[in-house]
Enzyme design. Structure first.
Site, mmCIF file in Angstrom:
data_model
loop_
_atom_site.group_PDB
_atom_site.id
_atom_site.type_symbol
_atom_site.label_atom_id
_atom_site.label_comp_id
_atom_site.label_asym_id
_atom_site.label_seq_id
_atom_site.Cartn_x
_atom_site.Cartn_y
_atom_site.Cartn_z
ATOM 1 N N GLU A 74 -4.421 7.245 6.803
ATOM 2 C CA GLU A 74 -5.479 6.619 6.007
ATOM 3 C C GLU A 74 -5.939 5.324 6.682
ATOM 4 O O GLU A 74 -7.138 5.052 6.803
ATOM 5 C CB GLU A 74 -4.969 6.333 4.599
ATOM 6 C CG GLU A 74 -6.032 5.708 3.690
ATOM 7 C CD GLU A 74 -5.476 5.214 2.355
ATOM 8 O OE1 GLU A 74 -4.375 5.634 1.963
ATOM 9 O OE2 GLU A 74 -6.162 4.400 1.715
ATOM 10 N N GLU A 109 2.413 1.581 -3.338
ATOM 11 C CA GLU A 109 1.441 2.105 -4.314
ATOM 12 C C GLU A 109 1.409 3.635 -4.264
ATOM 13 O O GLU A 109 1.391 4.313 -5.282
ATOM 14 C CB GLU A 109 0.052 1.531 -4.006
ATOM 15 C CG GLU A 109 -1.075 2.131 -4.830
ATOM 16 C CD GLU A 109 -2.278 2.490 -3.985
ATOM 17 O OE1 GLU A 109 -2.679 3.673 -3.994
ATOM 18 O OE2 GLU A 109 -2.835 1.595 -3.289
ATOM 19 N N HIS A 110 1.430 4.192 -3.046
ATOM 20 C CA HIS A 110 1.445 5.653 -2.903
ATOM 21 C C HIS A 110 2.774 6.241 -3.376
ATOM 22 O O HIS A 110 2.800 7.261 -4.059
ATOM 23 C CB HIS A 110 1.251 6.039 -1.440
ATOM 24 C CG HIS A 110 -0.166 5.999 -0.974
ATOM 25 N ND1 HIS A 110 -0.838 7.121 -0.566
ATOM 26 C CD2 HIS A 110 -1.049 4.978 -0.851
ATOM 27 C CE1 HIS A 110 -2.064 6.800 -0.186
ATOM 28 N NE2 HIS A 110 -2.220 5.499 -0.356
ATOM 29 N N HIS A 161 0.830 -1.198 0.000
ATOM 30 C CA HIS A 161 0.000 0.000 0.000
ATOM 31 C C HIS A 161 0.875 1.264 0.000
ATOM 32 O O HIS A 161 0.661 2.192 -0.774
ATOM 33 C CB HIS A 161 -0.928 -0.057 1.223
ATOM 34 C CG HIS A 161 -1.891 1.081 1.299
ATOM 35 N ND1 HIS A 161 -2.595 1.366 2.437
ATOM 36 C CD2 HIS A 161 -2.260 2.002 0.396
ATOM 37 C CE1 HIS A 161 -3.369 2.406 2.222
ATOM 38 N NE2 HIS A 161 -3.181 2.815 0.985
HETATM 39 ZN ZN LIG Z 1 -4.056 4.635 0.112
#
Ligand SMILES: [Zn+2]
Length: 1027
Positions: free
Chosen positions: A203, A105-106, A102
């Site tokens: 998040e 991905e960012h 994750h």
């Molecule tokens: Zn995210």
């Protein structure tokens, strides 16, 4: 963005199939025909064609290829659709809870070799006409999709995506910003305490404040404990600070490699061009590796397991004493077996969907809980699928009872099977899904095939839905007990079964805060003085990088001149049916008919308004005419693509204090079922059932539960709606229909021991709303079917009795606007708007304390309506402020998941999403206005904002929705074109001007709302209303 498995399933359920583009028939060769000319074995730009298959159901030709050097897999779906899509997906299989896929991905989106500027991904949002751009982390893959209708834009975006995925910079600063870091609370003050910061860190804290999310995560981890599904791919907040920058880079090197990648392209652009660009810009620079990312099957348990988890109590729960969740989850077969997957997902629908399903009858109707557990039914997002069944909103003492019911229901299904009519209804639904045309077909397709393909299943096989339907029918014919035997095998005889319960713990949040504090202290105590000095300096460095004016000139961009100067006109025709005005819109609907009706609320007494959303949600579910609610549901499934009613509040385009209030009826059906659909509507109008209190209670509980669950996900919507409440009459009504006021009202209804008074209210509302005197209709269908549809509608309207008694509007302040703008006033049918000339906007600040660790902040300012000359400038301004100021301040510096500004309904609205800050964000909103007024932006900034606004204005509209803006709001193509021209004409001067005029301090009327945890600053400030 992190996508949990539940969303993936919803995507699957929402899969819509778009029909032919109307223009394709006139072209000499269509994209699908051209693709048919490829042959297996053919070599193109480093790839070899493996297979070429036509899929007539979906109007596409699939071309499967592999890349010779690296083994990368490629699927192209050629289809005559301009909305082209690209996606690349990598199999990412983490083995710990740090959220490495994750955070990666960012981080890859923060800059790459060819595009080293900060955050090229977000910048491209403003330099392109994309119809979709995003990135997702699922449990076992990461996907980067985009779509656009413009060929040059496609190449630009492809270049940026390829470089981001395969050649990212992965700078340490990016990792701190996106992942996690220790930093002084105030980075400019070395004496302020050290805290955890980072976008993904916040998040995931936000994601885990959602109890449904907590439950589904635990369920997956515990049902598949032995490999990658045993960990949290998005990152468990307190495990995130265990990830190092080196580990992140290593994960990229091993997982983001072409040998571990699957490329998908869709649409009418030529395949060769895609292959050439992908080969030249990415794949030619790699050699094959053997990525060790395959997911092994979960070893089967020889006996069922049980487990328990806790969550935070829900202040909005319909019944505070019933907040437990319990479900049983079964491990099913491998999803790469396409037909088995198809069968099991159908079986799941038969078991749980709608009031005729066995589990609805045994679990929902006895009202043991408020609704099915948040995870329910078939889930094919893991290598081996699962099926879950259970309840939420139940009392702890009912645990054993629920378990027993589940076991018994399975026995009953094995004994009695399913009615043939229900199976037919389900197959009818699949037929409708294949015919209905959506605007994001490419994206639906990419999501649909992602999981199966990820585990080396055949994506083309998955697309041949008719084959599966035929095979299914044959299997049932050969063996009438086909489905029952599956239930015996996968449910009764299956020992790999998990029973997971969840109960609220009053101290849950407190424990979380304490755990975070302990983790923090452990990290801080290990620091030397020089480490701390280092952290302070790094914090300042990050701040200075974030604050620097950014040069994005390395990125490709479209120009304002690439935007079409005029809109495509949507012709509609006006007529009447049974005395009711009708708008007819001929569209290539692929054999479907779409019906809508707007029913005015002008005659409804004020005290009934709060009940309207409840009325809408139950009116199509209580039974009608000779049908009880089960039969009604069955008929709807057999004959329609769904029938629903929702509230509709439409502000006038030229007057802020004028609006139309009503409810919107929507339904669709295959052409052959048109009479049946109108027959169902007639029964709902003429003889709805309002006598079953038990049925009403079931529906009330489900609605209240759904509303309560939605707050942690859509908190920004609730904050915005509340902030607008005191600014316009529309805002006030929106709060009543869909704001926190409605949530609290439904909670009160759900708590009532006796619903007879509510039951008596429904027919009163019905008399006012479902009345032809207060109606107008819209039909979208093919030209061939239109006159038949008009005749059927005429029949329907004459079958429905109008109620003259309630004809007289309660209010006298009604203005009529002709439906046909060219007609003389008073000569034809009209929309009846309410004027409130005496409405006085006022300032209001509201705070809703919530059991979340993060805030949703909104500030709303009253400005001008759609046709006002300043509206276009405000529209461009909102995009520019979002991209050039608010994003940086609220997300990058502030650590919120998102934030920005938008216009609509005559209001200029600021918002933040999952924000660690509360009142500080309000001052950021104010500073953004100062930033505009100082004029420190460039022509490029304005052009980018224009591109971004136009990509929304020009986003594709499905044939089913064409003409709806005009039908609902009276906004004609002429008004749209005039607005378009004003958008093109916006200049730097007009932006500074409107910012000063409408958003400047002292000259605005604004409302503010925050949803968030207990807040001392607000508590001490008497200007706030605390709810
Ligand atoms: Zn995210």
């Amino acid at each position: 963005m992190f996508r949990q498995s539940k969303t993936v399933i919803q995507k699957l359920r929402n899969l819509r199939f778009q029909g032919q583009n109307p223009s394709w028939r006139f072209r000499s060769t269509s994209a699908t025909e051209r693709a048919l000319q490829y042959q297996a074995g053919q070599k193109i730009h480093g790839f070899t064609v493996k297979e070429v298959v036509t899929v007539p159901d979906l109007f596409l030709t699939a071309v499967k290829l592999t890349h010779d050097n690296t083994g990368a897999q490629y699927l192209h779906a050629a289809r005559d659709d301009k909305n082209n899509l690209f996606s690349v997906q990598l199999r990412t299989t983490p083995m710990d809870n740090t959220g490495v896929p994750h955070i990666l991905e960012h981080t890859v989106l923060c800059g790459s070799e060819k595009y080293p500027c900060r955050d090229p991904f977000f910048k491209m949002l403003n330099r392109s006409l994309s119809t979709f751009m995003n990135a997702f982390t699922a449990s076992d893959f990461t996907m980067y999709p985009f779509s656009t209708q413009n060929g040059k834009d496609f190449q630009n975006l492809l270049s940026v995506y390829l470089d981001a995925v395969f050649f990212p910079c992965l700078r340490e600063l990016d990792f701190w910003q996106e992942g996690w870091r220790l930093e002084n609370e105030d980075p400019t003050d070395p004496t302020s305490p050290l805290v955890f910061k980072g976008v993904v860190f916040n998040e995931m804290k936000g994601a885990f404040s959602d109890n449904e999310r907590v439950y589904s995560q635990h369920l997956q981890n515990k049902l598949y404990p032995d490999h990658t599904y045993g960990v949290v791919s998005g990152g468990e907040p307190l495990a995130i600070p265990d990830l190092s920058w080196e580990q992140l880079k290593h994960f990229h090197a091993t997982h983001y490699h072409p040998s571990n990648a699957r490329f998908f392209t869709y649409g009418d652009l030529p395949l060769e061009q895609h292959l050439k660009q992908i080969q030249e810009e990415a794949l030619s620079k790699f050699e094959r590796t053997e990525p060790d990312t395959a997911v092994p099957n979960q070893p089967h348990w020889d006996r069922p397991r049980e487990d328990h988890v806790t969550c935070s109590p829900d202040a909005m729960a319909p019944d505070a004493a019933k907040q437990n969740t319990l479900c049983m989850s079964y491990l099913l077969g491998d999803i790469t077996d396409t037909f088995e997957g198809f069968t099991l997902s159908l079986l799941s629908s038969l078991m749980i969907s709608g009031p005729n399903s066995p589990f609805y009858k045994t679990l929902i109707e006895p009202k043991i809980g408020t609704d099915f557990s948040s995870v329910v039914g078939y889930d094919g997002s893991t290598k081996e699928a699962s099926f879950s069944i259970g309840l939420q909103g139940m009392a702890e003492e009912d645990t054993e009872k629920v378990k027993q019911i589940i076991v018994q229901t399975i026995d009953e299904i094995i004994a009695y099977g399913f009615e043939e009519e229900r199976i037919e209804a389900l197959l009818h639904k699949i037929e409708i899904q294949m015919k209905h045309q959506s605007t994001s077909f490419g994206l639906s397709l990419a999501s649909y095939i992602a999981s199966c393909w990820n585990h080396d299943g055949d994506p083309v096989q998955l697309l041949k839905i008719s084959d599966s339907v035929a095979q299914f029918r044959q299997a049932l014919k050969d063996n009438p007990r086909f489905l029952q035997e599956k239930v015996l095998h996968y449910f009764k005889d299956n020992t790999h079964r998990l029973t997971l319960s969840m109960s609220p713990d009053e101290a849950y949040l407190e424990k979380q805060v304490k755990a975070e504090e302990e983790k923090l202290q452990k990290k801080v105590q290990a620091l030397s003085e020089s480490d701390k000095k280092d952290i302070y300096e790094k914090g300042l460095e990050l701040l200075s990088v974030q604050s620097k004016i950014q040069d994005a000139s390395c990125l490709p961009a479209l120009n304002v001149s690439d935007i079409e100067p005029t809109i495509a006109v949507t012709p509609v025709e006006m007529g009447t049916a049974g005395g009711v005005p009708v708008q007819y819109c001929e569209q290539p609907t692929n054999g479907m008919v779409y019906f809508r009706a707007m029913c005015s609320l002008n005659t409804l007494p004020e005290d009934l308004k709060l009940y309207v959303p409840l009325f809408c949600s139950v009116i199509t579910k209580m039974g009608c005419g000779g049908l009880d609610y089960r039969q009604q549901a069955q008929q709807m499934e057999l004959k329609t693509g769904g029938m629903s009613i929702s509230t509709s509040v439409n502000p006038d385009y030229s007057n802020m204090d004028m609006y139309e209030q009503g409810v919107l009826l929507s339904s669709s059906c295959l052409e052959r079922n048109l009479p049946d659909m109108f027959h169902l509507w007639s029964d709902i109008f003429n003889s709805p059932h309002f006598d079953d209190e038990e049925r009403l209670r079931v529906l009330v509980m489900m609605s209240a539960q759904e509303l309560a669950n939605g707050i942690s996900y859509s908190g920004h919507m609730y904050a915005m709606t509340r902030a607008a409440r005191s600014l316009t009459p529309t805002g006030e009504l929106q709060e009543i229909f869909g704001g926190m006021e409605q949530v609290k009202f439904m909670k009160r209804i759900a708590e009532m021991p006796d619903l007879t008074q509510v039951l008596r209210t429904l027919p009163r509302i019905k008399r006012h709303i479902l009345n032809p005197l207060n109606m107008r209709c819209a039909v979208n269908s093919t030209p061939q079917k239109m006159s038949d549809a008009a005749g059927q509608l005429d029949n329907f309207m004459s079958n429905v009795a109008s109620n003259k008694k309630d004809r007289k509007p309660v209010r006298s302040d009604i203005t009529e606007r002709p439906l046909d703008p060219l007609a003389a006033p008073g000569s034809g049918p009209s929309r009846k708007l309410i004027t409130e000339p005496n409405f006085k906007p006022c300032q209001m600040k509201t705070f809703f304390p919530m059991p979340f660790p993060i805030n949703f902040v909104s500030e709303c300012i009253r400005t001008v309506p759609f046709t006002h000359e300043d509206y276009a400038s405000l529209n461009i301004l909102s995009r520019m402020m979002t991209a050039k100021y608010l994003h940086g301040e609220i997300r990058e510096k502030g650590g919120a998941y998102g934030g920005g500004a938008r216009v609509g309904g005559g209001l200029f609205t600021f918002y933040s999403y999952r924000d660690p800050n509360s009142v500080q964000t309000l001052s950021t909103f104010r500073k953004s206005v100062d930033w505009v007024r100082l004029g420190q932006f460039t022509q490029q900034d304005i052009d980018e904002a224009k591109l971004s606004v136009f990509s929304a204005v020009d986003s594709p509209v499905a044939p089913s929705n064409k003409g709806m803006g005009r039908f609902l709001s009276g906004i004609t193509d002429e008004l749209k074109q005039a607005h378009r021209e004003r958008l093109f004409a916006v200049t730097d001067k007009s932006l500074v001007n409107v910012a000063g005029r409408y958003l400047g301090i002292g000259q605005r009327t604004c409302g503010v709302a925050i949803l968030g945890p207990e807040n001392d600053t607000i508590k001490k400030d008497p200007s706030w209303v605390v709810k």
